[in-house]
Scaffold this motif. Structure first.
Motif, short mmCIF file in Angstrom:
data_model
loop_
_atom_site.label_atom_id
_atom_site.label_comp_id
_atom_site.label_asym_id
_atom_site.label_seq_id
_atom_site.Cartn_x
_atom_site.Cartn_y
_atom_site.Cartn_z
N ASP A 65 -4.54 25.42 -47.17
CA ASP A 65 -4.97 26.60 -47.93
C ASP A 65 -4.03 27.79 -47.83
N GLY A 66 -2.90 27.62 -47.13
CA GLY A 66 -1.92 28.69 -47.05
C GLY A 66 -2.28 29.84 -46.14
N GLN A 67 -3.33 29.70 -45.36
CA GLN A 67 -3.78 30.79 -44.51
C GLN A 67 -2.95 30.89 -43.22
N THR A 68 -2.68 32.14 -42.81
CA THR A 68 -2.05 32.40 -41.53
C THR A 68 -3.13 32.60 -40.47
N VAL A 69 -2.99 31.91 -39.35
CA VAL A 69 -4.02 31.93 -38.30
C VAL A 69 -3.39 32.36 -36.98
N THR A 70 -4.04 33.29 -36.30
CA THR A 70 -3.54 33.73 -34.99
C THR A 70 -4.52 33.42 -33.86
N ASP A 71 -5.66 32.84 -34.22
CA ASP A 71 -6.65 32.46 -33.21
C ASP A 71 -6.74 30.93 -33.16
N PRO A 72 -6.29 30.30 -32.08
CA PRO A 72 -6.32 28.84 -32.01
C PRO A 72 -7.72 28.25 -32.22
N ALA A 73 -8.74 29.01 -31.86
CA ALA A 73 -10.11 28.50 -32.01
C ALA A 73 -10.51 28.35 -33.47
N ALA A 74 -9.79 29.01 -34.37
CA ALA A 74 -10.10 28.93 -35.80
C ALA A 74 -9.43 27.73 -36.46
N LEU A 75 -8.68 26.97 -35.68
CA LEU A 75 -7.96 25.83 -36.23
C LEU A 75 -8.65 24.52 -35.89
N ARG A 76 -8.45 23.54 -36.74
CA ARG A 76 -8.85 22.18 -36.48
C ARG A 76 -7.63 21.28 -36.64
N VAL A 77 -7.52 20.26 -35.82
CA VAL A 77 -6.48 19.27 -36.02
C VAL A 77 -7.08 18.16 -36.86
N ASP A 78 -6.58 18.04 -38.07
CA ASP A 78 -7.17 17.13 -39.06
C ASP A 78 -6.38 15.83 -39.16
N HIS A 79 -7.11 14.74 -39.32
CA HIS A 79 -6.48 13.46 -39.67
C HIS A 79 -6.25 13.49 -41.18
N VAL A 80 -4.99 13.48 -41.58
CA VAL A 80 -4.70 13.54 -43.02
C VAL A 80 -5.46 12.44 -43.75
N VAL A 81 -5.39 11.22 -43.25
CA VAL A 81 -6.28 10.16 -43.72
C VAL A 81 -7.47 10.15 -42.77
N PRO A 82 -8.64 10.62 -43.22
CA PRO A 82 -9.78 10.79 -42.32
C PRO A 82 -10.18 9.51 -41.61
N LEU A 83 -10.84 9.67 -40.49
CA LEU A 83 -11.29 8.50 -39.72
C LEU A 83 -12.20 7.61 -40.55
N SER A 84 -13.09 8.22 -41.31
CA SER A 84 -13.99 7.41 -42.15
C SER A 84 -13.21 6.64 -43.20
N GLU A 85 -12.20 7.27 -43.79
CA GLU A 85 -11.36 6.60 -44.79
C GLU A 85 -10.58 5.45 -44.15
N ALA A 86 -10.07 5.68 -42.95
CA ALA A 86 -9.35 4.62 -42.25
C ALA A 86 -10.26 3.43 -41.98
N TRP A 87 -11.47 3.71 -41.54
CA TRP A 87 -12.45 2.65 -41.27
C TRP A 87 -12.69 1.82 -42.52
N GLU A 88 -12.93 2.49 -43.63
CA GLU A 88 -13.24 1.81 -44.88
C GLU A 88 -12.06 1.04 -45.44
N SER A 89 -10.85 1.41 -45.01
CA SER A 89 -9.63 0.84 -45.58
C SER A 89 -8.97 -0.20 -44.69
N GLY A 90 -9.65 -0.60 -43.62
CA GLY A 90 -9.10 -1.66 -42.78
C GLY A 90 -9.29 -1.48 -41.29
N ALA A 91 -9.53 -0.25 -40.83
CA ALA A 91 -9.64 -0.01 -39.39
C ALA A 91 -10.90 -0.59 -38.77
#
Length: 221
Positions: free
Chosen positions: A101-127
């Motif tokens: 979303d182009g946002q600048t963040v200075t508080d680590p608590a406001a961040l999430r580390v995202d799986h670009v291919v979500p875990l649910s998508e990976a499961w459905e696609s072979g995992a």
């Protein structure tokens, strides 16, 4: 929705894409996006049995001695300005840019580390057929820069488990990076793509992202 977004892309959006290349000369481990997409296996998805606990995360990360789990290591790696690291990998200060979303963040608590291919998508696609150990490796994969990304909590929630047929980043300048990382991750882990997903990706491959490169790599065994 995705079709209208792709039609609205301007030449400037393509020029600004960080993965667009001015020359067709590519090294052995990168290919153009249309060629990478052609290597994806198309198959129906099966969500049966999925639960987030099937993918153990976060684990001790690449360096178990640094006191940071995978999430902490990704935040440190992606910081524009490095934060201070305290006991237990408590991060203070620092600056990040959430490319979804182009946002600048200075508080680590406001961040999430995202799986670009979500875990649910990976499961459905072979995992779903993988061992628990392999799913853990997927959920904590730092071996390719496009598998885990630090983004705002809001943008991660907006994306949720959706694939590129239903969601792309809000900034058009990031479309090509996103679809390239999506396809690169699926190829890295041998995951398939369903028909709607492939059709959506073809809209990018046949137009704005045809000169975008995809990094090809193999997942750890």
């Amino acid at each position: 929705m995705i079709k209208n977004l792709v039609r609205g892309l301007t030449p400037l959006a393509l020029i600004l894409s960080p993965l667009a290349v001015p020359s067709p000369a590519l090294s052995a481990n990168v290919v153009l996006f249309p060629d990478a997409l052609a290597d994806l296996t198309e198959a129906s998805e099966d969500p049966a049995g999925y639960k987030v606990s099937a993918f153990r995360h976060w684990n001790a990360g690449l360096d178990p001695a640094d006191g940071c789990d995978t999430r902490g290591e990704v935040l440190l790696e992606e910081a524009v300005d490095a934060p201070k690291t305290g006991t237990g990998c408590v991060l203070t200060g620092g600056r990040w840019t959430s490319y979804y979303d182009g946002q600048t963040v200075t508080d680590p608590a406001a961040l999430r580390v995202d799986h670009v291919v979500p875990l649910s998508e990976a499961w459905e696609s072979g995992a779903s057929a993988w061992t628990a150990a392999r799913r853990e490796k997927y959920a904590n994969d730092q071996g390719s820069p496009g598998t885990l990304v630090a983004v705002t909590a809001r943008s991660q929630k907006d994306k949720a488990g959706r694939d590129p047929a239903d969601w792309v980043p809000s900034a058009s300048t990031q479309y090509c990076r996103y679809v390239a990382e999506w396809v690169g991750t699926k190829l890295r882990w041998g995951l398939s793509a369903d028909k709607d997903e492939v059709e959506a990706l073809k809209l990018f491959a046949d137009g704005p992202c045809e000169e975008t490169v995809v990094v090809r790599s193999k997942a750890p065994r």
